[in-house]
Scaffold this motif. Structure first.
Motif, PDB file in Angstrom:
ATOM      1  N   LYS A  49     -11.333 -46.546 -28.612  1.00 52.27           N
ATOM      2  CA  LYS A  49     -11.957 -45.228 -28.586  1.00 52.27           C
ATOM      3  C   LYS A  49     -12.963 -45.171 -27.447  1.00 52.27           C
ATOM      4  O   LYS A  49     -13.731 -46.109 -27.224  1.00 52.27           O
ATOM      5  N   ASN A  50     -12.945 -44.034 -26.723  1.00 53.34           N
ATOM      6  CA  ASN A  50     -13.886 -43.789 -25.644  1.00 53.34           C
ATOM      7  C   ASN A  50     -14.203 -42.297 -25.635  1.00 53.34           C
ATOM      8  O   ASN A  50     -13.437 -41.489 -25.107  1.00 53.34           O
ATOM      9  N   GLU A  53     -11.458 -39.651 -26.417  1.00 50.77           N
ATOM     10  CA  GLU A  53     -10.177 -40.317 -26.214  1.00 50.77           C
ATOM     11  C   GLU A  53     -10.023 -41.488 -27.175  1.00 50.77           C
ATOM     12  O   GLU A  53     -10.942 -42.292 -27.338  1.00 50.77           O
ATOM     13  N   ASP A  54      -8.870 -41.576 -27.835  1.00 47.57           N
ATOM     14  CA  ASP A  54      -8.568 -42.745 -28.641  1.00 47.57           C
ATOM     15  C   ASP A  54      -7.071 -42.998 -28.593  1.00 47.57           C
ATOM     16  O   ASP A  54      -6.282 -42.129 -28.241  1.00 47.57           O
ATOM     17  N   ASP A  55      -6.685 -44.216 -28.923  1.00 44.74           N
ATOM     18  CA  ASP A  55      -5.279 -44.567 -28.786  1.00 44.74           C
ATOM     19  C   ASP A  55      -4.997 -45.834 -29.583  1.00 44.74           C
ATOM     20  O   ASP A  55      -5.887 -46.654 -29.829  1.00 44.74           O
ATOM     21  N   THR A 220      -9.202 -43.053 -15.330  1.00 46.06           N
ATOM     22  CA  THR A 220      -8.993 -42.162 -16.466  1.00 46.06           C
ATOM     23  C   THR A 220      -9.700 -42.705 -17.702  1.00 46.06           C
ATOM     24  O   THR A 220      -9.935 -43.917 -17.824  1.00 46.06           O
ATOM     25  N   ASP A 222      -8.691 -43.170 -20.689  1.00 46.16           N
ATOM     26  CA  ASP A 222      -7.942 -44.110 -21.518  1.00 46.16           C
ATOM     27  C   ASP A 222      -7.610 -45.415 -20.791  1.00 46.16           C
ATOM     28  O   ASP A 222      -6.841 -46.233 -21.298  1.00 46.16           O
ATOM     29  N   SER A 223      -8.201 -45.617 -19.594  1.00 48.10           N
ATOM     30  CA  SER A 223      -8.001 -46.889 -18.883  1.00 48.10           C
ATOM     31  C   SER A 223      -8.729 -48.035 -19.569  1.00 48.10           C
ATOM     32  O   SER A 223      -8.272 -49.186 -19.555  1.00 48.10           O
ATOM     33  N   TYR A 225     -11.471 -48.684 -23.086  1.00 50.78           N
ATOM     34  CA  TYR A 225     -12.143 -48.100 -24.244  1.00 50.78           C
ATOM     35  C   TYR A 225     -13.466 -48.804 -24.513  1.00 50.78           C
ATOM     36  O   TYR A 225     -13.586 -50.020 -24.359  1.00 50.78           O
TER      37      TYR A 225
END
Length: 237
Positions: A49-50, A53-55, A220, A222-223, A225
């Motif tokens: 998570k940033n 943005e999370d993934d 970016t 998502d590069s 977190y």
């Protein structure tokens, strides 16, 4: 991804014959390189998570021992030039080189920025229960289609401690000295718990935090977190 899968398949073929001796079950006394003819394969499932943005991501890795001192992996290699001899205790020193990380250029149309580097990584085993980890590395960031590259130096210090039989807690801190980026320094910290289910099989969980701001430095969101949690498993044969 296809190249990594192909290389992974090649490592499986090379390591088809079982190693004469597997690495130590105890993570504290385990070497930084795998044993001669030993193949280690592993996977990780993580959540990062940033800001907004999370993934959820999946990663694969493999390492093969060309000898007790020389290990090759997916895009990286490591050589041990100082071992602990017949004792499990004492200093161990290695050098490594290869791909350190991949970021994506901000506003660059999916342009990958590859970080290549070299490092010296060591371990001092005080006892069967406690070891000190340390290292320094240089990373060069190759920003494609531009002459504005960047680089950095990383310094890390960590501790491994066996809290229960086959259960080892590892804490690690990394200082990143950044050049040609907006941030001049960044800090990373992580803690993980490894459970050795057998001589061959490890599983574990980890937590990590980073002050590195990818967008501020031209990448970016998502590069990289700022917060992350995940689980991993690895098998050696």
């Amino acid at each position: 991804m296809l190249n990594k899968i192909s290389f992974l398949a090649a490592l499986f073929c090379v390591g088809a014959s079982q190693a004469n001796e597997l690495s130590d079950r105890n993570l504290v006394t385990r070497s930084l390189t795998v044993q001669d003819s030993e193949l280690q394969v592993g996977g990780v499932l993580g959540y990062g998570k940033n800001g907004d943005e999370d993934d959820i991501g999946v990663g694969l890795d493999a390492r093969y021992g060309l000898s007790d001192d020389w290990t090759i992996g997916l895009g990286h290699t490591r050589y041990r030039f100082l071992d602990r001899g017949d004792s499990d205790l004492g200093f161990e020193l290695t050098v490594g080189a290869g791909l350190k990380d991949i970021y994506e250029k901000l506003g660059g149309g999916n342009v990958d920025v590859l970080g290549y580097g070299a490092d010296i990584t060591g371990k001092y085993v005080y006892s069967q229960d406690t070891a000190l980890l340390f290292g320094a590395q240089y990373v060069f960031w190759n920003v494609q289609h531009t002459d504005k590259n960047a680089d950095e130096y990383r310094f890390n210090l960590g501790v491994q401690h066996q809290v229960l039989e086959d259960v080892v807690i590892t804490t690690n801190y990394i200082l990143r000295s950044l050049n040609d980026m907006t941030q001049s320094t960044a800090h990373e910290a992580s803690v993980s718990m490894n459970y050795a289910l057998s001589r061959s099989l490890d599983t574990g969980v980890y937590l990590k935090y980073s002050s590195f701001n990818p967008q501020e430095n031209g990448f970016t969101a998502d590069s990289a977190y700022k917060q992350g949690v995940g689980a991993y498993v690895s098998y050696r044969f």
